[in-house]
Design a protein around this motif. Sequence first.
Motif, PDB file in Angstrom:
ATOM      1  N   MET A   1       0.419  -1.451  -0.013  1.00 10.49           N
ATOM      2  CA  MET A   1       0.282   0.397  -0.080  1.00 10.49           C
ATOM      3  C   MET A   1       0.890   1.311  -0.055  1.00 10.49           C
ATOM      4  O   MET A   1       0.419   2.607  -0.422  1.00 10.49           O
ATOM      5  N   TYR A   2       2.117   1.354   0.920  1.00 19.03           N
ATOM      6  CA  TYR A   2       3.329   2.549   0.667  1.00 19.03           C
ATOM      7  C   TYR A   2       3.595   2.627  -0.552  1.00 19.03           C
ATOM      8  O   TYR A   2       3.569   3.617  -1.240  1.00 19.03           O
ATOM      9  N   LEU A   3       3.622   1.643  -0.619  1.00 23.07           N
ATOM     10  CA  LEU A   3       4.678   1.175  -2.159  1.00 23.07           C
ATOM     11  C   LEU A   3       3.914   2.125  -3.348  1.00 23.07           C
ATOM     12  O   LEU A   3       3.741   3.086  -4.160  1.00 23.07           O
ATOM     13  N   ASP A   4       2.200   1.780  -3.058  1.00 26.07           N
ATOM     14  CA  ASP A   4       1.079   2.010  -4.585  1.00 26.07           C
ATOM     15  C   ASP A   4       1.003   3.692  -3.963  1.00 26.07           C
ATOM     16  O   ASP A   4       0.871   4.469  -4.941  1.00 26.07           O
ATOM     17  N   PHE A   5       0.931   4.293  -2.809  1.00 22.73           N
ATOM     18  CA  PHE A   5       1.259   5.838  -2.494  1.00 22.73           C
ATOM     19  C   PHE A   5       2.077   6.485  -3.384  1.00 22.73           C
ATOM     20  O   PHE A   5       1.802   7.625  -3.248  1.00 22.73           O
ATOM     21  N   LEU A   6       3.554   5.846  -2.812  1.00 27.09           N
ATOM     22  CA  LEU A   6       4.630   6.509  -3.476  1.00 27.09           C
ATOM     23  C   LEU A   6       4.534   6.817  -4.952  1.00 27.09           C
ATOM     24  O   LEU A   6       5.119   7.877  -5.497  1.00 27.09           O
ATOM     25  N   LYS A   7       4.430   5.655  -5.436  1.00 25.11           N
ATOM     26  CA  LYS A   7       3.983   6.217  -7.111  1.00 25.11           C
ATOM     27  C   LYS A   7       2.253   6.939  -7.115  1.00 25.11           C
ATOM     28  O   LYS A   7       3.349   7.626  -8.617  1.00 25.11           O
ATOM     29  N   VAL A   8       1.253   7.549  -6.710  1.00 23.09           N
ATOM     30  CA  VAL A   8       0.402   7.985  -7.371  1.00 23.09           C
ATOM     31  C   VAL A   8       0.329   9.664  -6.031  1.00 23.09           C
ATOM     32  O   VAL A   8       0.833  10.376  -6.836  1.00 23.09           O
ATOM     33  N   SER A   9       0.741   9.648  -5.555  1.00 24.14           N
ATOM     34  CA  SER A   9       1.043  11.060  -4.680  1.00 24.14           C
ATOM     35  C   SER A   9       2.580  11.305  -4.760  1.00 24.14           C
ATOM     36  O   SER A   9       1.729  12.551  -4.684  1.00 24.14           O
ATOM     37  N   GLU A  10       3.249  10.952  -4.817  1.00 21.76           N
ATOM     38  CA  GLU A  10       4.375  11.737  -4.200  1.00 21.76           C
ATOM     39  C   GLU A  10       5.388  11.650  -6.071  1.00 21.76           C
ATOM     40  O   GLU A  10       6.549  12.463  -5.991  1.00 21.76           O
ATOM     41  N   LEU A  11       4.958  10.967  -7.088  1.00 26.63           N
ATOM     42  CA  LEU A  11       5.291  10.757  -8.328  1.00 26.63           C
ATOM     43  C   LEU A  11       6.900  10.267  -8.356  1.00 26.63           C
ATOM     44  O   LEU A  11       7.574  11.099  -9.038  1.00 26.63           O
ATOM     45  N   ARG A  12       7.109   9.467  -7.234  1.00 29.61           N
ATOM     46  CA  ARG A  12       8.665   8.869  -7.187  1.00 29.61           C
ATOM     47  C   ARG A  12       8.948   8.057  -8.647  1.00 29.61           C
ATOM     48  O   ARG A  12       8.262   7.598  -9.161  1.00 29.61           O
ATOM     49  N   GLU A  13      10.137   8.219  -8.734  1.00 26.42           N
ATOM     50  CA  GLU A  13      10.943   7.744  -9.935  1.00 26.42           C
ATOM     51  C   GLU A  13      10.771   6.332  -9.631  1.00 26.42           C
ATOM     52  O   GLU A  13      11.244   5.566  -8.398  1.00 26.42           O
ATOM     53  N   GLU A  14      11.021   5.225 -10.859  1.00 22.94           N
ATOM     54  CA  GLU A  14      10.652   4.181 -10.784  1.00 22.94           C
ATOM     55  C   GLU A  14      11.927   2.930  -9.765  1.00 22.94           C
ATOM     56  O   GLU A  14      11.733   2.078  -8.983  1.00 22.94           O
ATOM     57  N   TRP A  15      13.261   4.245 -10.012  1.00 22.39           N
ATOM     58  CA  TRP A  15      13.896   3.237  -9.425  1.00 22.39           C
ATOM     59  C   TRP A  15      14.337   3.775  -8.144  1.00 22.39           C
ATOM     60  O   TRP A  15      14.723   3.124  -7.267  1.00 22.39           O
TER      61      TRP A  15
END
Length: 307
Positions: free
Chosen positions: A1-15
């Motif tokens: 869930m936290y990783l999904d949050f990083l992808k959507v909310s903080e727009l982090r790079e894939e690495w």
Amino acid sequence: MYLDFLKVSELREEWQIRQAGDAIRLYIDHFLDGDRTIFATVKGPTSAVLDDLKSDAMKRMRQTLRIQNYAYRTEKTYLDWVNRYFSYCKSVNAPVTGRDASDSRFVKAYISHLALERDVAASTQNQAFNALLFLYRKVFEIDLQGLGDTVRARRGAKLPVVLSVEEIERLFLELNGTSGLMLKLIYGAGLRLMELARLRVKDVDFQNNVLLVRTAKGDKARATLLPDSIRESLSTHLQRVRELHENDLKIGRGEVFLPNALCRKYPNVAKEWGWQYVFPARGLSVDPRSGKVRRHHSSEKLIRRLR
């Protein structure tokens, strides 16, 4: 869930997502004893049920490995890892079913356990991973998903140790007899360890100075050169091997292992001279699959100690 949050909310790079995932998995598995808490809220099967599943899985896996013509050493190694995997699942109360892809979390936890708690080498982890992958894909017919993010040790690059020509010459001066012949053949013909051990008499072509290597790595075949410097010593060695074979025939033995059920198609060919091993074992032994008493090739452990 936290990783999904990083992808959507903080727009982090894939690495960065991968880095965060590695950090979280290391924290859970290493510091929170994650391989056990994963199953804390899940009721696992009884010991009897898990034992029955293991027994059936190992029986089917042995059959599948033999149908697909895997080497006996690979069969033993894979079955050993499956046995260890079920023992681990039993110790942590993991509800392994062998019916769906949900078992992937237990496989991931076990590989992480090997990496973080058992501290085994990267090659050993890969061996265990391949054995369990074979179990689920070929035996249970389940394609496990999400195994790419399993915590595994990284295998670093290593520089090979290469002897100079002068060092090789000095080494060979100290060698004699069958041991020296083995090492000279490995070096001069470019053979792998098991290729040397499985070399048959019919694969030595003195007329054309060629060695035929069959069922090599990847079940491939190739031809390689027979060094001139060892032709005479190899010929003398084969004369002694032939005498040994003839003595075996006199006592009703003289049979060797044949691949791909050739012994059923050609019942007498296993005793023919051409099929004998160039470097036979010193004594007779019982074939672990058929139960027959045969003369196998020299042990790879013995050859390895020569190096």
